[in-house]
Design an enzyme around this catalytic site. Structure first.
Site, PDB file in Angstrom:
ATOM      1  N   ARG A  12       8.670 -21.960  28.496  1.00  0.00           N
ATOM      2  CA  ARG A  12       8.226 -20.851  29.342  1.00  0.00           C
ATOM      3  C   ARG A  12       7.016 -20.232  28.671  1.00  0.00           C
ATOM      4  NH1 ARG A  12      10.591 -16.352  26.543  1.00  0.00           N
ATOM      5  NH2 ARG A  12      12.810 -16.681  26.216  1.00  0.00           N
ATOM      6  N   HIS A  23      10.856 -13.887  28.445  1.00  0.00           N
ATOM      7  CA  HIS A  23      12.087 -14.186  29.191  1.00  0.00           C
ATOM      8  C   HIS A  23      12.072 -13.489  30.549  1.00  0.00           C
ATOM      9  CE1 HIS A  23      16.316 -14.392  30.245  1.00  0.00           C
ATOM     10  NE2 HIS A  23      16.427 -13.081  30.139  1.00  0.00           N
ATOM     11  N   TYR A  77       8.936 -12.980  18.721  1.00  0.00           N
ATOM     12  CA  TYR A  77       9.752 -14.054  18.161  1.00  0.00           C
ATOM     13  C   TYR A  77       9.130 -15.447  18.249  1.00  0.00           C
ATOM     14  CZ  TYR A  77      11.145 -14.090  23.133  1.00  0.00           C
ATOM     15  OH  TYR A  77      11.137 -14.104  24.499  1.00  0.00           O
TER      16      TYR A  77
END
Lengths: 357, 325
Positions: free
Chosen positions: A256, A260, A269
């Site tokens: 992706r 999210h 992250y």
């Protein structure tokens, strides 16, 4: 990590837009119409996605789960299905839903917090987005089981992410599907992260596909950014299910590009180098467009036109969704039970400003 | 008409449903060849085959999830959870999906399933088998929850549950599986969901109860009758939706209410009944609404089971106070 994720069983279209030796005959066997479908739907999914992120930033829709980067996995798999097949999606499968026949404005309605966005048009066998993780897998298995018991030829596809493979429901669904040889395809889009946690923290096995061995199912790891390869393996899995040979686990390795959801910040992250590699080197759409141009199926101008048309389509869907009349508060009670119990009738009357009972 | 136990009546109901409707399938652990650990499905596997009466892997979420998917694709599954104490792994499927699918699909694809589960104590079952957590399910919008206490009701309620378009949790009081026999018609009949059963008629005290507590209440009521005090006993049968009319009518008649259930007290269905009566019959009350329930402790291992469950003595004492108030 990057190298490990590069190892897939099947890649037919390389990142530079060239076909592999195995890919050439498969590409040649596909109709021009289907090749253009690959492109048109990937562009539409991306356009819809980018517009939705903007709409969220403008406060016009709620928190949204972006799909950019996963267009090939979604479009390639969904185009291999028939109208009779059932789809049990996650909250990120807008590309799949639109191919199955969910109108764009209805998908937008869902993200506007409207439950009517879940209503599938007549004959469209798409379930509403599954928000909890992996709960759709046992249900998809059950729908496949019903098809088998009824002697129907439909196949059921459960879409899920890599994080779902950590849930007990993943195991239970694949176990049942293996034991009862159910016409089901378990389609995992391994996009590397379950929110912030990398796949290496979800699983001690390096791949999802190899988990299929525990259930005596075939497992295929495919380049999820290669629409041709995804379409090809999905077709095989669907045919296999229709022939009564049971379920398949497909792991489409993808990425992706963004966070999210619009409420998440992926820069916390993910390493920049990794993101750049996937975004710049492995983009599923650029890869396909480069092939289509090389093959003389589209000109650069026609590619641009396709993007323009998709923008118009998304625009008009948004206009329609934005104009949808707000439901009255009594709509809360419209579909809780087939027949309303007395207490609910009282509560509904309260929302209508009247008394009951 | 055959005299059947409650568990035989359930089996008879399942057989009738399987005969009448080819969409009905029974699935669960040990329901096939073994005929169910309580023999509720005895003989059905032989009669209807492996595709109608299905032994599944040991996986509660899988069983309920599969049932939901089957319902979406046109079947009418009856899932068995072997003991209510083992239903929790399936809670996510029940609460997140079965209960909400009608709403989420705006009526398009309701989860028309039945989940059968033996519940409650009294049979010296091993640890963790004997829960009565019906209030967790009653609290979940979209579900219906029923519990028969007689063989006749067991068959009729089950057939109504299977034909109901909404998901129904069908709770079977283990204690009563074989303790009573009753004539049960061989033919097809339904006990409508949402209707209580008048067990005894009286003007002095309303007792609201269900499941395994019903015969216990009946026994105490009989002793009071000898003293000239008549109890109006309602077996709710349907814990959701409630038969509000029967409850309120009875309370307005007697003015005194005793609620008896096996589940722990706090947040139990008794609390809901109390609130309902307060809302609709407050001015008729002549004494505080009283509850006799299981204690607010984990259901104990069977050495202390009889101390946990309501018994005739506790019911008697509560009635004494209520009537003297």
């Amino acid at each position: 990590m990057l190298q490990q994720m590069d190892q897939v069983d099947i890649q037919l279209l390389r990142s530079d837009g060239s076909l592999t030796d195995e890919g050439r005959p498969i590409w040649d066997s596909i109709s021009i119409e289907m090749k253009l479908h690959f492109h048109r739907w990937m562009v539409l999914a991306r356009t819809f996605d980018r517009r939705s992120v903007i709409l969220q930033r403008q406060g016009r829709i709620g928190t949204y789960a972006p799909l950019e980067g996963q267009e090939a996995a979604q479009v390639g798999s969904a185009l291999a299905l028939d109208r009779e097949d059932w789809i049990f999606p996650t909250y990120r499968e807008h590309g799949v839903a639109m191919i199955a026949g969910m109108p764009l404005d209805r998908i937008l309605l869902y993200w506007m917090g409207r439950v009517e966005g879940n209503i599938a048009p007549e004959g469209v066998r798409v379930l509403p987005p599954y928000v909890p993780i992996a709960t759709q897998l046992p249900q998809a298995m059950g729908a496949a089981w019903a098809a088998k018991l009824k002697g129907e030829s439909s196949v059921t596809v459960a879409y899920f992410g890599d994080g779902a493979t950590s849930e007990g429901d993943f195991h239970e669904a694949l176990n049942f599907a293996g034991v009862f040889r159910l016409p089901c395809v378990f389609f995992c889009q391994n996009n590397h992260y379950a929110i912030s946690v990398p796949f290496s923290r979800q699983s001690a096995t390096p791949t999802v596909a190899e988990k299929s061995r525990a259930y005596n199912l075939p497992g295929v790891r495919v380049d999820g950014n290669d629409v041709l390869a995804v379409y090809h393996v999905m077709q095989e899995a669907v045919r296999r299910a229709r022939r009564g040979e049971g379920a398949t686990l497909i792991e489409a390795v993808t990425y992706r590009k963004g966070s999210h959801t619009t409420a998440d910040d992926a820069t916390r992250y993910r390493e920049e180098e990794e993101v750049t590699d996937w975004v710049e080197r492995r983009d599923p759409l650029t890869r396909l467009e480069s092939l289509l141009i090389q093959e003389g199926l589209l000109t650069a101008g026609q590619v641009e036109e396709c993007h323009d048309r998709c923008r118009e389509e998304v625009d008009s869907a948004w206009k329609k969704a934005a104009k949808a009349e707000a439901p009255p508060p009594s709509h809360l009670f419209a579909h809780v039970y087939a027949t309303l119990p007395a207490e609910l009738k009282r509560q509904r009357a309260e929302t209508e400003g009247r008394s009951y009972g | 008409m055959a005299e059947l136990t409650l568990v035989q009546a359930i089996q008879d109901g399942l057989r009738t449903a399987l005969q009448q409707d080819s969409r009905v399938v029974v699935l669960g652990e040990d329901v096939g060849k073994n005929g169910g650990v309580f023999r509720a499905t005895e003989g059905l596997w032989k009669e209807f085959g492996d595709e109608r009466v299905i032994d599944t892997p040991l996986a509660e979420a899988g069983i309920v999830g599969a049932a939901i998917g089957m319902a979406v694709n046109g079947l009418r599954p009856v899932a068995e959870i072997q003991f209510m104490g083992f239903i929790y792994p399936a809670f996510e499927q029940i609460i997140t999906h079965a209960a909400r699918l009608r709403t989420r699909t705006q009526g398009q694809r309701p989860a028309s399933i039945v989940i059968r589960a033996p519940y409650g104590g009294g049979i010296r079952a091993p640890e963790l088998h004997s829960d009565s957590t019906e209030s967790l399910l009653v609290h979940t919008p979209g579900l219906k929850v029923v519990a028969p206490s007689t063989p006749y009701d067991a068959k009729g309620l089950l057939l109504a549950a299977i034909r109901d378009p909404d998901p129904v949790i069908y709770l079977e009081p283990m204690k009563l599986y074989r303790s009573v026999r009753q004539e049960v018609p061989a033919e097809d009949y339904e006990i409508p969901l949402g209707q209580a059963r008048q067990v005894r008629k009286g003007d002095d005290l309303t007792v609201l109860t269900w499941g395994a507590m019903v015969p216990m209440v009946e026994k105490v009521a009989a002793t009071w009758e000898q003293r000239g005090v008549y109890w109006d006993v309602l077996d709710l049968r349907s814990i959701y939706p409630l038969d509000e009319e029967a409850i309120i009518c009875s309370v307005r008649k007697t003015g005194r209410v005793l609620i008896v259930h096996e589940a722990p007290k706090t947040g139990g269905v008794g609390a809901e009944l109390t609130a309902l009566i307060q809302e609709h019959a407050f001015l008729w009350l002549e004494a505080p609404i009283t509850r006799v329930t299981g204690y607010d402790v984990p259901v104990p291992m069977f050495a202390l089971e009889d101390d946990f469950r309501p018994n005739q003595g506790r019911i008697h004492q509560a009635a004494e106070k209520l009537i003297a108030f």
